[in-house]
Design an enzyme around this catalytic site. Structure first.
Site, PDB file in Angstrom:
ATOM      1  N   GLY A  80      27.490  43.295  38.835  1.00 27.62           N
ATOM      2  CA  GLY A  80      26.848  44.405  39.513  1.00 27.62           C
ATOM      3  C   GLY A  80      26.554  45.521  38.532  1.00 27.62           C
ATOM      4  N   GLY A 128      29.612  39.801  39.605  1.00 29.28           N
ATOM      5  CA  GLY A 128      28.614  39.467  40.618  1.00 29.28           C
ATOM      6  C   GLY A 128      27.835  38.213  40.303  1.00 29.28           C
ATOM      7  CD  GLU A 151      35.151  41.478  38.658  1.00 28.50           C
ATOM      8  OE1 GLU A 151      34.038  41.021  38.967  1.00 28.50           O
ATOM      9  OE2 GLU A 151      36.065  40.775  38.167  1.00 28.50           O
TER      10      GLU A 151
END
Length: 373
Positions: A80, A128, A151
């Site tokens: 993302g 993502g 992440e």
């Protein structure tokens, strides 16, 4: 004669390209300067295409790939758009909530897509990018594939269904991948159930040319087109030592995992410990709890849990006080690589702090992902 395939109107300014050849719908992520990172508009375009093509009898299979940059390494999708996350969180922009709700719904749609959905996972496949590829019926890897859920590096957790697909890895490899963000290649990915077949990157132009211009008359033919190019996958990386991973990452909590690594005298354990010490202690504990809970969950329930967690990542401590906002600041905005985590040490993370991330802010009937089954 078949009715021509339907094209929904796309809104991402050319960042998602769609074309049809015979029964095949071909999607290209076309934001190569950003490693094909997903924006909200791109998520909406992907969702619109897949929903239209799911109902369209003219389309029998879908292939998704990432546009390349001449002379640069390949990237399927790097995740993302984290700079957008940072700006939106500080501005209180409601588009941030929409991003995660719609992204997770897209992940669910892909996992449950009734027609063959094939992901050409060449180059970087992170965050993502894993979310839009792990649900594929055929996950195609190359020697350039670099898979990761990184992440925790930015004070987030492995979302987009990461709890679901990482917890299905053998043993406690899922915890190791989730907590460290370690990147793996094609051999490891296939060994760990995160990829299906291997194609040499040199063969990809011919494969994509066949998708674009060769006869694609059935879903079986589309799959056969891939299988004609499949090669023997490279061996798994010997450094991915399952026994050693399970020895440490099966332990009950982060304090025990880190103490176990600290007590080990091998280089792998010390390197792994050094990596974990750079991460947010709070979000490491949240991530471990996420993986352990997800192991007994359906995908839909995992995505609802992850939607709860990500809400708290930005709202439990809003604005600059968020671990995620601080992590993105340090990595991608100020780029000082000196995040100021709160708490600073794993020993200071209380159980109540972790459990707060798992309390849903919504009643079940109001949950933004209530319709997923």
């Amino acid at each position: 004669m078949k009715t021509p395939a339907q094209f929904p109107e796309l809104q991402s300014d050319g960042h998602v390209l769609a074309e049809v050849n015979g029964c095949l719908g071909l999607i290209t992520l076309n934001r190569p300067e950003a490693l094909n990172a997903l924006s909200l508009a791109m998520i909406r375009d992907l969702t619109a295409l897949l929903k239209a093509w799911a109902l369209d009898p003219a389309i029998e299979a879908v292939v998704i790939l990432g546009a390349g940059r001449p002379g640069k390494p390949a990237a399927f999708c790097a995740g993302g758009d984290i700079r957008f996350f940072h700006r939106a969180a500080l501005a209180g922009d409601e588009a941030l909530d929409a991003f995660f709700t719609e992204e997770y719904a897209l992940n669910h749609l892909i996992h449950n897509f009734a027609k063959p959905y094939i992901a050409l996972m060449d180059g970087v496949v992170m965050g993502g990018g894993m979310g839009i590829s792990q649900g594929a019926k055929l996950r195609v890897l190359t020697e350039g594939s670099k898979l990761a859920m990184p992440e925790t590096h930015i004070g987030l957790f492995p979302d987009v269904g990461g709890g679901y697909f990482l917890s299905q890895c053998p043993g406690h490899v899922g915890e190791w991948l989730a907590l460290t963000g370690h990147a793996i290649g094609a051999g490891d990915a296939i060994e760990l159930g995160l990829g299906d077949v291997y194609v040499q990157s040199a063969a990809l132009p011919t494969l994509v040319e066949a998708f674009r211009h060769g006869e694609q008359c059935s879903a079986e033919h589309v799959v056969a087109t891939v299988m004609e190019h499949v090669d023997l996958a490279p061996a798994a990386d010997p450094r991915t030592l399952r026994g050693r991973i399970d020895e440490h990452f099966s332990l009950a909590d982060m304090a025990a995992i880190m103490a176990s690594l600290e007590a080990a005298d091998d280089a792998w354990a010390q390197q792994t410990l050094a990596t974990l010490r750079k991460r947010s202690p709070l979000m490491l504990a949240v991530t471990l709890e996420q993986l352990r809970r997800a192991r007994s969950m359906s995908l839909a329930d995992d995505l609802r849990m992850e939607r709860d967690i990500v809400h708290h990542c930005f709202h439990l401590r809003p604005g600059a006080a968020s671990e995620t906002v601080e992590g993105i600041r340090a990595l991608a905005v100020d780029k000082d690589h000196q995040p100021r985590w709160q708490p600073a040490g794993i020993e200071d993370v209380g159980r109540a702090q972790v459990l707060a991330f798992f309390e849903s802010p919504w009643a079940p009937a109001q949950h933004p992902l209530r319709e997923l089954i």
